[in-house]
Design a protein around this motif. Structure first.
Motif, short mmCIF file in Angstrom:
data_model
loop_
_atom_site.label_atom_id
_atom_site.label_comp_id
_atom_site.label_asym_id
_atom_site.label_seq_id
_atom_site.Cartn_x
_atom_site.Cartn_y
_atom_site.Cartn_z
N ARG A 447 14.79 29.98 30.82
CA ARG A 447 13.27 29.86 30.81
C ARG A 447 12.78 31.08 29.99
NH1 ARG A 447 9.66 31.88 33.46
NH2 ARG A 447 11.01 33.51 34.87
N GLU A 450 12.55 30.68 26.29
CA GLU A 450 11.37 29.64 25.86
C GLU A 450 10.03 30.13 26.01
OE1 GLU A 450 11.92 26.38 28.34
OE2 GLU A 450 14.02 25.71 27.55
N SER A 453 9.55 32.68 23.14
CA SER A 453 9.57 31.88 21.91
C SER A 453 8.14 31.25 21.79
CB SER A 453 10.81 30.66 21.91
OG SER A 453 10.56 30.12 20.73
N THR A 454 7.59 30.90 22.95
CA THR A 454 6.06 30.27 22.66
C THR A 454 5.12 31.58 22.29
OG1 THR A 454 6.96 28.66 24.43
CG2 THR A 454 4.67 28.91 23.89
#
Length: 777
Positions: A447, A450, A453-454
């Motif tokens: 999580r 992610e 990365s965003t």
């Protein structure tokens, strides 16, 4: 005697006191019992007489029990008959078995000093004219002794009043009277001898001769004074003519000077006009330069303002770009770290799953083995109590035959298997928990990857946008700041432009100052031109007046004469007048001598008459003094004198006593110095002092003390009362306080010791005593 200052250290109940009485009148000394109030009176009494109110002699109880060095000091200043005195006594009890005391008495206005204790005490007694006991019964009324004077016998009262009246001075008075008598007798003999040396008849004859000579001298003086007057009148005429001639010369000289100054003023006017034209040209040049500089400043200000605006946007933008780049770098590094952690976490999950499967399989084998052996164990245990033909407890049928057990299973082995199963189950459960935790950790890291990365994508987008805006702003300032000069940054371009603007502004300010100086200079020149114009007008008016005056003076001089001839005639007249004045002075001196001799004769005759009258007057005085000397030696006179003062003191005391007792009591004094009280409630009955109650004695004693203090003002300038009003009720206390407050207008110093706060509140001036410390409230 009037107290001025009291300084005390470690004396009886006082520890460290420095109190001034200057400017004080009526006051109360207030404090609780045992605080040291009475010790203040003890200190004054000890300073003056070297003894305490409680002990006649010795130093018993003098040093404060809390004193660490065993020493007590009392330093007392007072004023008596206009002179300031200081007495200091010190007691030292620190030595073993030894008690030492020292004293120091000095007059602060003269050089008199005494260091002997006996001599100092004797000098104090003579100085204030009171013995220790009289001081205690009249000036210092210790605790419980306010009625002491009232209760004295007639003899002791006579002694106390004589001391208050300085009665010991009566022999001295007779001695002085005798000296005065001998002096007057000697003066009378001397005057009689002077009378024998004077001849009044001869003086009168000499006076007649001098008067005749004086008449002749005055006639001669009058003739000379008339000659002087005529010469003075002629000289006055010549001086007037001399003044006109001098005035004519002065006016001509001033006229010439005025004409010269007028010419100089006209020349200066021409110079000013030229200077004003030059300054006008220069002022126009400066104005033109100032306009150009102001235009350049305006243009430069616009550029600087625009660059400032770009800088205000670009500087924080570059800071944001730097911040975003740093944050992007940190996020990328964190993404890499989390990705590596995820790989390691996945491997650990794989390993833990394999372990969990193996542990589960092992636990299942042990559990099946345990169940099988437990079943066999129960069967064997059940067979132990059965026989052929018994009923089977499991199925209920008849047992036909019992099978033989192939192996024996004990309870210990069964218990061992049970423990092994439990241990295997715990390991499976522990492995399951670890596997669950690792899977959660793996999911959390996925999580986070992610999210990061965003965020990285968002930061990269934001960074590209801000770099684009920064490049656009850089392009704008590069285009706007081109001036044949290359700049590496907007800061450099902004500073260069701002310095250029400041230089233009300084140049503009210099031009404005130059312009202001030119304006001031022009204004000064215009003012000078105006002033010169006024001066020229004044000079032209002055020249016209002087010409008119010269013409007027010339018209007054009707005959031909010059200044030297007039001055020569004046010198001749001056010599003549000086000769007459010399004769006049000589005659006046002779006349003065004659008049002086007449005055001397008149003075001698007058002195002769005065001497005769003085001799006659001295004869009468000698006779009277001889008679007075004989009368003073009569033993009844001192008693008569004291009784007169006691009568007067009783009259004054009755004015206080009437108010304090509402007209009931009055004091009656007799020739024998006895004191009685008249009671109006009993029809004016005479009462003995012994028949009065305690409160009545206090009121009578206080009234008599106030009367004596008022009548004998020269001897009693101060007195103190220590807790003397305890027999009085509240109403009488209020009346006593009111009468005492009236004393404040007499200028006396009155101190009243009380521990009663209600009584103390009647008085505005308070001296507070607490734990041996003293201060004015």
């Amino acid at each position: 005697m009037r107290p001025l200052r009291l300084r005390v250290r470690n004396f009886i109940g006082l520890r460290d006191v420095d109190i001034s009485f200057e400017g004080k009148g009526l006051f109360v000394i207030q404090g609780p019992n045992g605080a040291g109030k009475s010790s203040l009176l003890e200190a004054i009494y000890f300073a003056l007489f070297g003894r305490t109110l409680r002990h006649d002699s010795g130093y018993e109880g003098v040093v404060n029990r809390l004193s660490q060095d065993g020493r007590a000091v009392v330093d007392f200043e007072f004023i008596h008959h206009g002179k300031r005195w200081r007495v200091k006594r010190e007691v030292d009890l620190s030595g073993r078995g030894r008690r030492r005391g020292s004293v120091y008495l000095e007059c602060l206005d003269t050089s008199e000093r005494i260091t002997s204790a006996r001599e100092a005490t004797t000098r104090v007694r003579k100085l204030i004219g009171l013995t220790d006991e009289t001081f205690k019964t009249t000036v210092l009324l210790p605790q419980g002794e306010i009625t002491s004077f009232l209760e004295l016998s007639a003899g002791k009262r006579m002694k106390a009043l004589k001391e208050l009246l300085s009665g010991d001075k009566l022999p001295r008075m007779i001695e002085l009277l005798d000296l005065d008598l001998r002096e007057k007798e000697g003066t009378m003999k001397a005057f009689s001898a002077q009378l024998s040396t004077v001849d009044p008849k001869a003086l009168e004859e000499e006076k007649e001769k001098i008067l005749l000579e004086l008449s002749r001298l005055q006639k001669e003086l009058e003739e000379i004074q008339r000659g002087c007057t005529r010469a003075e009148e002629k000289a006055s005429e010549l001086r007037s003519l001399e003044g006109l001639l001098r005035e004519l010369e002065v006016e001509k000289r001033l006229l010439k000077s005025a004409e010269e100054r007028k010419e100089k003023a006209f020349e200066r006017m021409k110079e000013i006009e030229g200077e004003l034209r030059d300054k006008e040209v220069k002022r126009k040049e400066v104005l033109d330069s100032l306009e150009k500089v102001e235009e350049l400043c305006k243009s430069e200000k616009s550029i600087v303002k625009e660059l400032e605006s770009i800088r205000m946007k670009l500087v924080p933008l570059m800071s944001e770009i730097s911040s975003i780049s740093g944050e992007l770098k940190r996020r990328t590094e964190r993404f890499r770290i989390i990705r590596a952690d995820l790989r390691r976490c996945s491997e650990r999950v794989k390993e833990e799953k394999a372990r969990f499967r193996k542990l589960s399989e092992d636990e299942e084998k042990l559990r099946r083995e345990y169940e099988l052996k437990r079943e066999k164990y129960f069967i064997l245990e059940l067979q132990k109590g059965l026989r052929t033909g018994d009923i089977c407890p499991l199925c209920g049928s008849v047992i036909e035959s019992l099978p033989r057990a192939r192996e024996k299973i004990g309870s210990e082995e069964l218990l061992r298997l049970k423990k092994a199963c439990n241990m295997a189950l715990k390991e499976v459960q522990e492995s399951g928990r670890r596997l669950s935790a690792l899977e959660k950790e793996k999911e959390e890291k996925m999580r986070l990857m992610e999210e990061i990365s965003t965020e990285i994508a968002s930061l990269e987008k934001n960074l590209l946008e801000k770099k684009r805006v920064a490049e656009e702003l850089n392009e704008v300032w590069r285009k706007r700041s081109t001036d044949d000069k290359v700049f590496s940054s907007i800061e450099e371009a902004f500073l260069w432009r701002r310095n250029k603007l400041e230089e233009l502004e300084r140049k503009g300010e210099e031009l404005r100052r130059t312009l202001e100086v030119l304006k001031v200079s022009e204004k000064s020149l215009v003012e000078e031109r105006r002033r010169l114009s006024l001066e020229i007008k004044e000079m032209e008016h002055d020249i016209r007046l002087r010409k008119e005056k010269i013409s007027s003076v010339e018209s007054k001089i009707a005959f031909q004469c010059d200044l030297p001839s007039v001055q020569a005639k004046l010198e001749e007249l001056k010599s003549q007048i000086e000769s007459l004045r010399s004769k006049e002075a000589s005659l006046k001196e002779n006349i003065w001598k004659a008049k002086s001799r007449i005055e001397a004769i008149d003075k001698e005759l007058e002195n002769y008459g005065l001497l005769r009258r003085k001799v006659e007057e001295l004869e009468r005085e000698v006779s009277l003094l001889s008679e007075l000397k004989r009368c003073l030696w009569d033993s009844n006179f001192p008693k008569f004198l004291v009784s007169r003062y006691l009568f007067e003191a009783a009259e004054v005391a009755n004015s206080y006593l009437s108010r304090l007792t509402k007209g009931r009591f009055s004091i009656e004094a007799t020739e024998e110095l006895e004191l009685f009280v008249l009671d109006e409630d009993l029809g004016g009955e005479r009462k003995s002092i012994r028949d009065l109650s305690g409160g009545e004695k206090v009121l009578v004693s206080l009234s008599l003390a106030l009367g004596i203090a008022e009548v004998l003002a020269g001897g009693l300038e101060a007195f103190f009362i220590d807790e003397g009003f305890s027999p009085l009720d509240r109403d009488n206390l209020g009346m006593v306080a009111h009468e005492l407050l009236e004393l404040d207008r007499t200028g006396k110093l009155v101190g009243i010791i009380t521990h009663d706060p209600v009584f103390a509140d009647y008085f505005p001036e308070k001296l507070l005593v607490r734990s041996g410390m003293v201060e004015w409230a």
